[in-house]
Scaffold this motif. Structure first.
Motif, short mmCIF file in Angstrom:
data_model
loop_
_atom_site.label_atom_id
_atom_site.label_comp_id
_atom_site.label_asym_id
_atom_site.label_seq_id
_atom_site.Cartn_x
_atom_site.Cartn_y
_atom_site.Cartn_z
N PRO A 7 64.18 61.41 14.89
CA PRO A 7 62.87 61.05 14.30
C PRO A 7 62.69 59.64 14.21
O PRO A 7 63.53 59.04 13.92
CB PRO A 7 62.44 61.96 13.39
CG PRO A 7 63.56 62.83 12.97
CD PRO A 7 64.63 62.51 14.04
N GLN A 11 58.05 59.22 11.28
CA GLN A 11 58.44 60.61 11.36
C GLN A 11 59.24 61.04 10.39
O GLN A 11 59.09 61.80 9.75
CB GLN A 11 59.12 60.98 12.89
CG GLN A 11 57.94 61.06 13.98
CD GLN A 11 58.74 61.00 15.29
OE1 GLN A 11 59.86 60.88 15.50
NE2 GLN A 11 57.78 61.95 16.08
N ASP A 40 52.64 70.86 10.58
CA ASP A 40 52.93 69.58 11.66
C ASP A 40 54.12 68.69 11.35
O ASP A 40 54.46 67.80 12.05
CB ASP A 40 51.73 68.76 11.80
CG ASP A 40 50.57 69.47 12.77
OD1 ASP A 40 50.65 70.53 13.06
OD2 ASP A 40 49.36 69.11 12.27
N ARG A 41 54.71 68.77 9.98
CA ARG A 41 55.80 68.21 9.38
C ARG A 41 57.08 68.65 9.46
O ARG A 41 57.96 67.92 9.13
CB ARG A 41 55.20 67.36 8.18
CG ARG A 41 54.04 66.37 8.04
CD ARG A 41 53.84 66.01 6.84
NE ARG A 41 55.09 65.59 6.09
CZ ARG A 41 55.20 65.98 4.70
NH1 ARG A 41 53.95 66.44 3.88
NH2 ARG A 41 56.19 65.59 4.06
N LEU A 43 60.42 70.41 9.99
CA LEU A 43 61.53 70.06 10.72
C LEU A 43 62.58 71.04 10.53
O LEU A 43 63.26 71.43 11.46
CB LEU A 43 62.04 68.53 10.81
CG LEU A 43 61.16 67.54 11.06
CD1 LEU A 43 61.94 66.13 11.23
CD2 LEU A 43 60.61 67.49 12.42
N ARG A 66 55.53 73.54 15.41
CA ARG A 66 55.87 73.31 16.91
C ARG A 66 56.61 71.87 16.88
O ARG A 66 57.14 71.63 17.79
CB ARG A 66 54.60 72.65 17.36
CG ARG A 66 53.44 73.86 17.85
CD ARG A 66 54.10 74.87 18.63
NE ARG A 66 53.32 76.13 18.92
CZ ARG A 66 53.19 76.81 19.92
NH1 ARG A 66 53.94 76.52 20.91
NH2 ARG A 66 52.13 77.74 19.88
N GLN A 67 57.22 71.37 15.51
CA GLN A 67 58.08 70.42 15.58
C GLN A 67 59.30 70.87 14.80
O GLN A 67 60.28 70.06 14.83
CB GLN A 67 57.39 69.32 14.56
CG GLN A 67 56.03 68.78 14.93
CD GLN A 67 56.21 68.10 16.21
OE1 GLN A 67 57.18 67.51 16.53
NE2 GLN A 67 55.23 68.22 16.90
N ARG A 69 62.97 71.92 14.05
CA ARG A 69 64.06 71.74 14.79
C ARG A 69 65.31 72.57 14.20
O ARG A 69 66.21 72.81 15.06
CB ARG A 69 64.72 70.19 14.70
CG ARG A 69 63.70 69.38 15.48
CD ARG A 69 64.12 67.91 15.37
NE ARG A 69 62.97 67.01 16.09
CZ ARG A 69 63.36 65.78 16.23
NH1 ARG A 69 64.30 65.16 15.72
NH2 ARG A 69 62.51 65.15 16.74
N THR A 91 61.15 72.99 20.51
CA THR A 91 61.92 71.72 19.79
C THR A 91 63.00 72.19 18.93
O THR A 91 63.79 71.20 18.56
CB THR A 91 60.88 70.98 18.81
OG1 THR A 91 60.54 71.84 17.88
CG2 THR A 91 59.55 70.20 19.69
#
Length: 160
Positions: A7, A11, A40-41, A43, A66-67, A69, A91
């Motif tokens: 990121p 990010q 949205d944040r 990971l 959606r972000q 990992r 992702t």
């Protein structure tokens, strides 16, 4: 390319990891998707060692992140085949499903093309992994020990 690998500074400053492991939760909190500032944040999410049962319910909520990992769902009570909804986590790079009661993987698992590390040991997955696992172009580690696999799919030859 390093920009794709990690990121950006901005990010990272706004990135979030959430550890909800060992919380005796029978379901994934709906707040994970209800608050866009978190969804949205986020990971990394650790939901290991809870009492989660239905992977369809789990991925109906987690699939909105959606972000994401890294996802750890190890040591729960997920049973039956893994939900098709898992494919929404495009992702995802690290997935841990160890120590559940999963019996199979959906073709949608192939949509997780960024996966690098996958561990699903100690389940009942079998008799074969779906051909879609061949779509994991960046995979470096796959742990499927202690399952019911009779053979591996020919598509594994596509891994780098």
């Amino acid at each position: 390319d390093a920009d794709e690998e990690f990121p950006s500074k901005k990010q990272r400053r706004h990135a979030a990891a959430l550890d909800l492991s060992r919380s005796n939760m029978p379901f994934v909190p709906d707040e994970l998707r209800a608050y866009p500032q978190l969804a949205d944040r986020l990971l990394a999410l650790d939901l290991s060692r809870n009492q989660l049962f239905g992977s369809d319910h789990v991925f109906s909520i987690v699939g909105e992140l959606r972000q994401l990992r890294t996802l750890d769902l190890s040591e729960n009570f997920l049973n039956g085949p893994l939900s098709e909804r898992c494919g929404r986590l495009e992702t995802l790079e690290h997935l841990a499903l160890d120590g559940n009661q999963l019996t199979g993987l959906p073709d949608a698992i192939g949509a997780l093309r960024r996966l690098r590390h996958v561990s699903m040991a100690r389940n009942a997955i079998g008799p074969v992994l779906p051909d879609a696992v061949g779509d994991w172009a960046d995979v470096r580690f796959v742990n499927v020990r202690s399952n019911l696999l009779a053979r591996l799919p020919a598509t594994l030859g596509g891994w780098r």
